[in-house]
Design a protein around this motif. Structure first.
Motif, mmCIF file in Angstrom:
data_model
loop_
_atom_site.group_PDB
_atom_site.id
_atom_site.type_symbol
_atom_site.label_atom_id
_atom_site.label_comp_id
_atom_site.label_asym_id
_atom_site.label_seq_id
_atom_site.Cartn_x
_atom_site.Cartn_y
_atom_site.Cartn_z
ATOM 1 N N LYS A 1 0.725 -1.241 0.045
ATOM 2 C CA LYS A 1 0.042 -0.013 -0.073
ATOM 3 C C LYS A 1 0.716 1.253 0.052
ATOM 4 O O LYS A 1 0.316 2.381 -0.241
ATOM 5 N N ILE A 2 1.982 1.248 0.400
ATOM 6 C CA ILE A 2 2.970 2.518 0.409
ATOM 7 C C ILE A 2 4.274 1.936 -0.206
ATOM 8 O O ILE A 2 4.964 0.869 -0.231
ATOM 9 N N LYS A 3 4.541 3.174 -0.849
ATOM 10 C CA LYS A 3 6.058 3.141 -1.456
ATOM 11 C C LYS A 3 6.775 4.579 -0.941
ATOM 12 O O LYS A 3 6.370 5.537 -0.962
ATOM 13 N N LEU A 4 7.934 4.047 -0.723
ATOM 14 C CA LEU A 4 8.890 5.255 0.165
ATOM 15 C C LEU A 4 9.858 5.483 -1.303
ATOM 16 O O LEU A 4 10.686 4.779 -1.775
ATOM 17 N N ILE A 5 9.742 6.612 -1.637
ATOM 18 C CA ILE A 5 10.514 7.129 -3.055
ATOM 19 C C ILE A 5 11.467 8.284 -2.479
ATOM 20 O O ILE A 5 11.198 9.134 -1.770
ATOM 21 N N PRO A 6 12.683 8.150 -3.196
ATOM 22 C CA PRO A 6 13.465 9.360 -3.073
ATOM 23 C C PRO A 6 12.983 10.656 -3.073
ATOM 24 O O PRO A 6 12.240 10.937 -4.017
ATOM 25 N N LEU A 7 13.099 11.601 -1.889
ATOM 26 C CA LEU A 7 12.545 12.906 -2.009
ATOM 27 C C LEU A 7 13.198 13.783 -2.967
ATOM 28 O O LEU A 7 14.456 13.794 -3.000
ATOM 29 N N GLU A 8 12.572 14.429 -3.868
ATOM 30 C CA GLU A 8 13.001 15.305 -4.677
ATOM 31 C C GLU A 8 12.353 16.508 -4.608
ATOM 32 O O GLU A 8 10.997 17.027 -3.865
ATOM 33 N N ILE A 9 12.711 17.942 -5.061
ATOM 34 C CA ILE A 9 12.096 19.179 -5.217
ATOM 35 C C ILE A 9 10.632 19.236 -5.760
ATOM 36 O O ILE A 9 9.868 19.856 -5.021
ATOM 37 N N HIS A 10 10.594 18.632 -6.688
ATOM 38 C CA HIS A 10 9.211 18.578 -7.260
ATOM 39 C C HIS A 10 8.127 18.046 -6.247
ATOM 40 O O HIS A 10 6.932 18.151 -6.635
ATOM 41 N N HIS A 11 8.397 17.414 -5.169
ATOM 42 C CA HIS A 11 7.428 16.786 -4.130
ATOM 43 C C HIS A 11 7.010 17.988 -3.228
ATOM 44 O O HIS A 11 6.055 17.620 -2.506
ATOM 45 N N SER A 12 7.544 19.165 -3.327
ATOM 46 C CA SER A 12 7.492 20.110 -2.378
ATOM 47 C C SER A 12 5.788 20.605 -2.452
ATOM 48 O O SER A 12 5.236 20.670 -1.398
ATOM 49 N N SER A 13 5.256 20.753 -3.819
ATOM 50 C CA SER A 13 4.002 21.054 -3.765
ATOM 51 C C SER A 13 2.964 20.207 -3.130
ATOM 52 O O SER A 13 1.787 20.492 -2.475
ATOM 53 N N SER A 14 3.158 19.051 -3.377
ATOM 54 C CA SER A 14 2.222 17.828 -2.695
ATOM 55 C C SER A 14 2.469 17.636 -1.209
ATOM 56 O O SER A 14 1.511 17.416 -0.542
ATOM 57 N N LEU A 15 3.646 18.063 -0.688
ATOM 58 C CA LEU A 15 3.957 17.934 0.844
ATOM 59 C C LEU A 15 3.155 19.136 1.369
ATOM 60 O O LEU A 15 2.689 19.167 2.363
ATOM 61 N N PHE A 16 3.440 20.418 0.418
ATOM 62 C CA PHE A 16 2.597 21.658 1.207
ATOM 63 C C PHE A 16 0.953 21.250 1.141
ATOM 64 O O PHE A 16 0.322 21.813 2.194
#
Length: 209
Positions: free
Chosen positions: A16-31
């Protein structure tokens, strides 16, 4: 185990979960997943998208400096980023690291998500990287976090007084826990037992610790 873990950061996958390398483009989703309560006991506080981008850039920079492995937490069913976690203070020579800087969207707190993430990271540490110690630290005031770490099977080693000055100026004490390689089989069995318990109850996934 060598420095290639930083150049080619491994994705950690679960049903159900995948841990993927954090990248700059993830910023908006995290916000989008952000909530003020997340930062109550964290070292910093994120209120704007720009601050989130800076926070993510800092995490990515630590990977480039071969000091951390930051991950974005992907909920596979919805293809949605719902949080972040990381391994840091990585010492390859001493085969030790710390697991932390973890937070999730409010709706996924105290759900199966945290248990799955911890299982994936600990399995990676002990079974792939050959770690002999994984450390956890939490604000001494954060009792739910302490209880969660204890339910993993981690051992409390003590309290570091005035361990860190938070962005708000508060000087915190930090409770320190660890899981060592000799503990891993018992800790791993604990994950399996909890999963079986909740499967039997028809819940489907064990809640977070």
């Amino acid at each position: 185990m060598n420095q290639t873990i930083f150049q080619i950061q491994q994705t950690l996958d679960h049903e159900k979960i995948k841990l993927i390398p954090l990248e700059i483009h993830h910023s908006s989703s995290l916000f989008e997943a952000n909530h003020p309560e997340i930062w109550r006991f964290m070292l910093s506080e994120i209120q704007t998208l720009d601050e989130m981008e800076q926070w993510v850039r800092s995490a990515v920079r630590l990977r480039e400096q071969e000091k951390a492995l930051p991950y974005a937490v992907l909920l596979k069913d919805e293809n949605r980023i719902i949080g972040t976690t990381r391994l840091f203070d990585i010492n390859l020579e001493q085969r030790s690291c710390e697991l932390g800087s973890t937070w999730y969207a409010k709706e996924f707190q105290r759900t199966f998500v945290n248990s799955v993430c911890k299982y994936l990271l600990l399995s990676y540490c002990f079974e792939d990287l050959g770690m002999v110690r994984v450390q956890f630290k939490t604000d001494e005031r954060n009792i739910p976090s302490e209880r969660a770490i204890e339910r993993l099977g981690a051992v409390k080693e003590g309290v570091l007084r005035n361990e860190r000055i938070l962005s708000c100026g508060y000087i915190r004490n930090a409770a320190v826990y660890s899981i060592v390689n000799e503990d891993w089989l018992k800790v791993k069995q604990g994950f399996a037992d909890r999963d079986q318990k909740y499967q039997t109850m028809g819940i489907g996934n064990s809640p977070a610790e």
